[in-house]
Design an enzyme around this catalytic site. Structure first.
Site, PDB file in Angstrom:
ATOM      1  N   SER A 178       0.851  -1.185   0.000  1.00 19.37           N
ATOM      2  CA  SER A 178       0.000   0.000   0.000  1.00 19.37           C
ATOM      3  C   SER A 178       0.886   1.234   0.000  1.00 19.37           C
ATOM      4  O   SER A 178       2.068   1.162   0.357  1.00 19.37           O
ATOM      5  CB  SER A 178      -0.898   0.011   1.248  1.00 19.37           C
ATOM      6  OG  SER A 178      -1.545   1.255   1.406  1.00 19.37           O
ATOM      7  N   TYR A 190      -2.219  -1.587  10.373  1.00 21.61           N
ATOM      8  CA  TYR A 190      -2.224  -1.583   8.919  1.00 21.61           C
ATOM      9  C   TYR A 190      -0.916  -1.045   8.330  1.00 21.61           C
ATOM     10  O   TYR A 190      -0.275  -1.718   7.516  1.00 21.61           O
ATOM     11  CB  TYR A 190      -3.403  -0.760   8.389  1.00 21.61           C
ATOM     12  CG  TYR A 190      -3.580  -0.886   6.889  1.00 21.61           C
ATOM     13  CD1 TYR A 190      -4.188  -2.004   6.335  1.00 21.61           C
ATOM     14  CD2 TYR A 190      -3.132   0.113   6.021  1.00 21.61           C
ATOM     15  CE1 TYR A 190      -4.344  -2.136   4.962  1.00 21.61           C
ATOM     16  CE2 TYR A 190      -3.283  -0.004   4.649  1.00 21.61           C
ATOM     17  CZ  TYR A 190      -3.895  -1.127   4.126  1.00 21.61           C
ATOM     18  OH  TYR A 190      -4.028  -1.262   2.770  1.00 21.61           O
TER      19      TYR A 190
END
Length: 332
Positions: A178, A190
């Site tokens: 990401s 995350y």
């Protein structure tokens, strides 16, 4: 003599012309190599994780249309059944929970029977989760673990378990990271997990490149998927807030949560792209290109915002986030 003649004709700008020509030639060669594709797609097997929805679901449909033998790892039977209904006979599903080594091992045994002596051409480690996200102080240790078990440990476990099959086919490993694996913009597991995927993929690529195996990293910007859905994001923020002690809540102030959610809504609505084919297109290129790239960064925000930020001094990112996010009431 000839070099001198060229310099006399072009004058003082001779070296500039030469450098410009080299750049143009390099771009043409790069574009040509980037467009070359592998042959024999109909004989190749690809395993994709996280296929119930989002990127993985669309990727499986696209690979199926292109003629790959698709092995779709789904978390739920519902997701597997829905995918099978809209695809051809060369797509098969398997229940796969990447946070469970037993589930991964069962999927490995099933895959070995499916691919036979050909090996596995590709793995796309797409399965992931984003929640909980929020200020780091609001997290408990188990909140970090719930995300890391899927996004980090799951990627490593699946890759290492299936690596012998990939090595046999001299295939591809495609790991979904990401832009938040470049810039840590919020707390929770995350960003940590995506930084880990970046590092794991870089190390793995350099280690196994000698055996003809390519490792590619997909670094999507913000796209409208289940991961960026506002309702569960906000629900988790309320849960995190309610588990805080009165002292910690007081340090942020009664209005902090509402302000944080408002900022989050503005950001998500402003930058989330609805066209997820930009991401799956990069995944397909990584699997089908004769010379796949080490990194892909789909999304306008990835290219124009997050990647430039990742090369800037830390103070620039710190100041930017301070200007955007609300300030706790008892900050100093």
């Amino acid at each position: 003599m000839r070099m001198q003649l060229v310099c006399d004709v072009l004058g003082e700008d001779a070296w500039s012309y030469a450098a410009g020509t080299l750049v143009v030639v390099w771009i043409i060669v790069w574009l040509y190599r980037d467009g070359l594709e592998i042959e024999g797609i109909a004989d190749r097997y690809v395993l994709v994780t996280g296929c119930d929805s989002g990127f993985g679901n669309l990727l499986c449909k696209n690979l199926d249309r292109r003629g790959f033998h698709v092995l779709a790892g789904c978390l739920t039977e519902k997701g597997a059944d829905e995918l099978k209904r809209v695809t051809g006979p060369y797509l098969k599903t398997v229940l796969l929970d990447v946070s469970s080594q037993d589930s991964i091992q069962r999927a490995m045994e099933w895959t070995t029977k499916e691919v036979g002596h050909t090996g596995l051409w590709g793995i796309v480690n797409n399965a992931g989760r984003s929640l909980p996200m929020g200020p780091s102080e609001w997290m408990r240790v188990e909140d970090f673990h719930s995300t890391l078990d899927v996004n980090m440990n799951g990627v490593i476990a699946v890759t290492m378990t299936f690596l012998p099959l990939i090595k046999k086919a001299r295939g591809r490993i495609v790991n979904v990271a990401s832009v938040l694996g470049r810039v840590a913009a919020n707390g929770g597991g995350y960003c940590i997990s995506k930084f880990a995927v970046e590092a794991f993929s870089d190390c793995l690529r350099r280690d196994i490149n000698y055996f003809g195996v390519n490792v590619c990293i997909i670094e999507p910007g913000f796209f409208k998927t289940a991961v960026t859905s506002l309702e569960p994001l906000e629900k988790e923020l309320h849960r995190l807030w309610e588990q805080l002690s009165p002292e910690v809540q007081a340090s942020y102030g009664d209005k902090y949560l509402d302000k944080y959610i408002k900022v989050q809504r503005l950001i998500m609505n402003a930058i989330c792209d609805t066209d997820i084919s930009k991401v799956t297109g990069c995944m397909e290129h990584a699997l089908t290109a004769a010379h796949p790239r080490a990194r892909y960064s789909p999304g306008w925000d990835a290219k124009l915002l997050w990647l430039p930020l990742s090369y800037m001094p830390s103070c620039v990112v710190d100041i930017g986030l301070k200007l955007v996010l609300p300030r706790p009431s008892k900050s100093v």
